[in-house]
Design a protein around this motif. Structure first.
Motif, mmCIF file in Angstrom:
data_model
loop_
_atom_site.group_PDB
_atom_site.id
_atom_site.type_symbol
_atom_site.label_atom_id
_atom_site.label_comp_id
_atom_site.label_asym_id
_atom_site.label_seq_id
_atom_site.Cartn_x
_atom_site.Cartn_y
_atom_site.Cartn_z
ATOM 1 N N ILE A 273 3.246 97.514 30.749
ATOM 2 C CA ILE A 273 3.038 96.803 32.022
ATOM 3 C C ILE A 273 4.239 95.901 32.258
ATOM 4 C CG2 ILE A 273 1.517 95.265 33.323
ATOM 5 C CD1 ILE A 273 -0.766 96.152 31.496
ATOM 6 N N PRO A 274 5.104 96.239 33.221
ATOM 7 C CA PRO A 274 6.352 95.491 33.405
ATOM 8 C C PRO A 274 6.146 93.994 33.608
ATOM 9 C CG PRO A 274 6.393 97.526 34.658
ATOM 10 C CD PRO A 274 5.007 97.396 34.126
ATOM 11 N N ALA A 275 5.131 93.610 34.394
ATOM 12 C CA ALA A 275 4.909 92.184 34.650
ATOM 13 C C ALA A 275 4.602 91.420 33.367
ATOM 14 C CB ALA A 275 3.764 92.017 35.657
ATOM 15 N N THR B 53 5.810 93.546 40.059
ATOM 16 C CA THR B 53 6.701 94.323 39.197
ATOM 17 C C THR B 53 8.161 93.951 39.400
ATOM 18 O OG1 THR B 53 5.120 96.160 39.315
ATOM 19 C CG2 THR B 53 7.315 96.692 38.519
ATOM 20 N N ALA C 87 9.951 101.486 36.064
ATOM 21 C CA ALA C 87 9.706 100.150 35.499
ATOM 22 C C ALA C 87 8.887 100.240 34.213
ATOM 23 C CB ALA C 87 8.991 99.273 36.532
ATOM 24 N N VAL C 88 7.899 101.125 34.194
ATOM 25 C CA VAL C 88 7.078 101.311 32.988
ATOM 26 C C VAL C 88 7.933 101.851 31.837
ATOM 27 C CG1 VAL C 88 5.215 102.696 31.989
ATOM 28 C CG2 VAL C 88 4.886 101.585 34.205
ATOM 29 N N THR D 89 7.233 102.027 40.222
ATOM 30 C CA THR D 89 6.537 101.630 38.996
ATOM 31 C C THR D 89 6.836 102.532 37.797
ATOM 32 O OG1 THR D 89 4.574 102.831 39.781
ATOM 33 C CG2 THR D 89 4.643 100.473 40.176
ATOM 34 N N SER E 55 10.275 99.038 30.638
ATOM 35 C CA SER E 55 9.519 98.004 29.940
ATOM 36 C C SER E 55 9.144 98.470 28.529
ATOM 37 C CB SER E 55 8.263 97.642 30.734
ATOM 38 O OG SER E 55 7.550 96.595 30.117
#
Length: 589
Positions: free
Chosen positions: A205-207, A294, A193-194, A190, A197
Motif C-alpha cells: 500500500i503506497p500510502a 497515493t 505505485a504498488v 496505482t 512500494s
C-alpha cells in the motif's frame, strides 16, 4: 514485442474505446449536449467527476512537483482536495437547486443582468483556456515519449481524439467516456505505485509504504530520502516552509479556485435530483481519494529512485558515467525532457543543488562545476515504471493513464467553454430566438474552435502543467468564486456590485500574474520575471488569486451598499435556494 508496440496497443485501445462510447452516446439535443439529459446515476457521475477532476496536473505533474519541492509543495494536494470539499458542501447543492447549469447563466439570472452574464463568460473563458493549456501540455509530454513522436504531433493526435468524442457526444458522450478514463487512469496510477512500494519498503500500500522502513538501508523511507538529497545540497524533503503567508495564500487560492471552476460545477446538473448531486459529490470524493492518497508516496519514491539511479553506491561515491546511463534516461533524452551537459568534462553525471551556498565548497572539492542533469518535473510519474524496471505492460498502462487524465479534463473544460459561448452568449444575449438545432450546431462549432486554440497554446505553454493549472485556479478564485458565493449567501449584493467585484478581481489578478511572471515589460522594473525577491510581501503569482478574491468581495459589498438593493423577487429567489420550502424541495424531488 517491443515497448513501442505495447504502448501503441494500450493507448490505441483506450482511444478506440473512447470513440466507440462517443458514437454510442451521441448527443441528439442541447440537453444531452450540455447536461447528458440529466439522467446520469450518482455513482457513474461521481466517477466521471473524479476523471474530470484528476487532470494531467494531478496524474502527471502533481507528484512531480511534490517530488521536487517536498513538503512545501504539498499545498497542491491540500488545496485541490480542500477545494473539492468546499465545492461539494457550499456551492454544488445550491447551484443544482437554482437549476441553472452554467456559471454565467447563474450569474446572469441571480444578478438580473446580461452585462453580469457577459463578464462571467469572459472570466470563465480566460480561466478555462488557461486550465486546458496545462492538459494539452501534459498530453504532449505523454505522447512525445510513449508514441515516440514530437510533442506537437502528440498534441494534434490528442486534439483529434477529443474532437471526435467531445464534439460528437457532448456531455453525454463525455460522461461515459470519463467513466472509462477514470478506470484507466486509476489502475495506471496505482499498479506502478504498488510495485515500487513493494520494491522499496515491502509494503503493497503506497500510502503506508511512505511511512515504512526503506528495505535496503533499514531506516524510514523519508529519512533515507532526506539523507540522500541533503548530502547533495538540496533542502530537507520534509522541511517546513519559510514563507508561511505565501503557502497559506497558495493553498487558499487552489481551494476557492477549485470551487469556482465551471467544468466540475456543470457535472452536478447531469443527475436527476438535488439529492443525487449530493451523492455524486460523496462518491467523487471516494474516487478522488484513491489517487490523492497515493500521490505523495509516488512523489517520494520517484525522487529516491531518481537519486539512487545517478548515485547507485550512495551520495558519497562518484556518480555514474554518462555512457553507462540507464536505458530510461536514453529514452527520455530523445524527447528533450531530460538534458545532460558535461560541464566539467569528466564523463559523469553530476546531479546536485548548484545554488546551495552551503554545498558549494563540497562541490568545488569534488571538481563539480554545476548541475549537469535537467529533468522535467512532468516526467517523473510517467518515467517511474521505467526507473524501477517494471514490466513493459505497466509502462504501456501508465501511458494510457496519463493521456486519459489529460483528455478527460480537457473535454470537460472545452464543454464549459462551448456552453458559455453557445448558451450564455449566443442563446441568451445575441440571438435568443435560435432554434435547438441551431444552438447545438453553435455549441459544436464553439468546441471545435476551442480545441484548435487549446492545441496551439498547449504547444507553447507558459510553464509546466501544474503551474499553468495553478494560474487558472487563481483566475477562477479571484473572479468566479466570490460571485457564486455572494449570489447564494447574500441577498444584498446587486448587479452593479457583482460586475465591479468580478472585474476588479480579474484585472488585479491578471496584472499581478503578468507583471511578476515577466510577461509584461515595464520600464524601470529591471525584469521582475518570477523572482521571489521581487514579489510583494513574498506572494507568488500562483498565490495571488486569494488576494484577488478578497478585492472582489470587498468591492462587490462596498458598491452594493451604496447602490440600490436587488429587486424583491431576486431576494426571494436567494431565500428559496438557501432554504427550500416544502417536502419535495427538501428531499430533492
Amino acid at each position: 514485442m517491443s515497448q513501442f508496440t505495447v504502448n501503441l496497443l494500450f493507448v490505441g485501445g483506450s482511444f478506440l474505446l473512447y470513440i466507440l462510447i462517443a458514437v454510442w452516446a451521441k448527443a441528439g439535443t442541447t440537453k444531452d449536449f450540455y447536461v447528458a439529459g440529466s439522467g446520469v446515476h450518482p455513482v457513474t457521475n461521481g466517477m466521471a467527476i473524479g476523471a474530470d477532476w484528476m487532470s494531467a496536473a494531478s496524474f502527471i505533474s502533481m507528484a512531480g512537483i511534490i517530488a521536487a519541492g517536498g513538503y512545501a509543495s504539498s499545498a497542491y494536494l491540500m488545496g485541490w482536495t480542500g477545494g473539492y470539499v468546499l465545492l461539494a458542501m457550499l456551492l454544488a447543492p445550491y447551484l443544482r437547486k437554482f437549476g441553472k447549469f452554467t456559471v454565467p447563466q447563474f450569474v446572469g439570472d441571480r444578478f438580473y443582468s446580461n452585462s453580469a452574464r457577459l463578464v462571467a463568460v469572459i472570466c470563465l473563458i480566460i480561466a478555462s483556456v488557461t486550465y486546458v493549456i496545462g492538459q494539452m501540455a501534459g498530453a504532449g509530454v505523454a505522447f512525445s515519449r510513449f508514441l515516440e513522436v514530437d510533442s506537437t504531433t502528440g498534441l494534434i493526435i490528442a486534439a483529434m481524439v477529443v474532437f471526435v468524442y467531445a464534439v460528437l457526444g457532448g456531455m453525454k458522450g463525455i460522461t461515459y467516456t470519463q467513466v472509462a478514463q477514470y478506470i484507466v487512469l486509476i489502475v495506471a496510477y496505482t499498479i506502478p505505485a504498488v510495485f515500487i512500494s513493494l520494491q522499496l519498503t515491502n509494503n503493497p500500500i503506497p500510502a503506508l509504504g511512505l511511512f515504512s522502513t526503506h528495505t535496503d538501508s533499514g531506516v524510514p523511507l523519508l529519512t533515507k530520502l532526506d539523507e540522500v538529497i541533503t548530502a547533495l545540497g538540496f533542502h530537507d524533503y520534509t522541511a517546513d516552509v519559510d514563507n508561511k503567508l505565501n503557502m497559506m495564500l497558495f493553498t487558499l487560492t487552489l481551494m476557492i479556485g477549485t470551487a469556482g471552476l465551471p467544468h466540475v460545477i456543470i457535472r452536478f446538473f447531469t443527475v436527476p435530483k438535488v439529492a443525487d448531486a449530493r451523492w455524486s459529490a460523496g462518491w467523487a470524493l471516494v474516487f478522488i481519494a484513491l489517487l490523492y492518497l497515493t500521490a505523495p508516496a509516488v512523489a517520494s519514491m520517484a525522487r529516491l529512485n531518481l537519486m539512487t539511479t545517478i548515485y547507485p553506491e550512495g551520495t558519497a561515491a562518484e556518480p555514474i558515467q554518462y555512457e553507462n546511463r540507464p536505458q530510461w534516461i536514453r529514452e527520455w533524452e530523445v524527447t528533450g525532457l531530460i538534458e545532460f551537459e558535461d560541464k566539467n568534462q569528466d564523463g559523469r553525471i553530476q546531479l546536485y543543488d548548484d545554488t546551495s551556498e552551503a554545498f558549494s565548497a563540497e562541490a568545488a572539492a569534488r571538481g563539480w562545476e554545476g548541475n549537469e542533469l535537467v529533468v522535467n518535473r512532468d516526467i517523473l510519474v510517467l518515467a517511474n515504471p521505467e526507473i524501477a524496471n517494471l514490466p513493459s505492460w505497466v509502462i504501456g498502462l501508465i501511458a494510457a493513464g496519463g493521456l486519459a487524465a489529460a483528455l478527460s479534463t480537457a473535454a470537460g473544460l472545452l464543454l464549459a467553454i462551448s456552453s458559455a459561448i453557445s448558451h450564455d452568449l449566443i442563446k441568451s444575449t445575441i440571438n435568443p430566438r435560435i432554434t435547438d438545432k441551431g444552438e447545438l450546431l453553435a455549441a459544436r462549432i464553439s468546441m471545435a474552435t476551442a480545441i484548435v486554440i487549446a492545441t496551439y497554446l498547449g504547444a507553447n505553454p507558459p510553464g509546466f502543467a501544474a503551474q499553468v493549472v495553478a494560474l487558472a485556479f487563481g483566475i477562477a478564485a479571484a473572479s468566479l468564486f466570490p460571485a457564486l458565493m455572494m449570489g447564494i449567501f447574500s441577498k444584498r449584493v446587486n448587479n452593479v456590485g457583482a460586475i465591479a467585484g468580478m472585474l476588479a478581481g480579474l484585472v488585479f489578478t491578471l496584472t499581478y500574474i503578468f507583471v511578476y511572471k515577466g510577461w509584461f515589460f515595464i520600464p524601470g522594473t529591471n525584469n521582475l520575471a518570477d523572482i521571489p525577491a521581487n514579489w510583494v510581501l513574498g506572494i507568488s503569482p500562483l498565490s495571488i488569486g486569494a488576494v484577488g478574491a478578497m478585492f472582489n468581495f470587498v468591492i462587490a459589498f462596498g458598491v452594493s451598499s451604496v447602490t440600490q438593493a436587488p429587486p424583491q423577487e431576486i431576494q426571494d429567489l436567494v431565500e428559496n435556494v438557501r432554504y427550500p420550502r416544502g417536502a419535495g424541495a427538501a428531499t430533492g424531488h
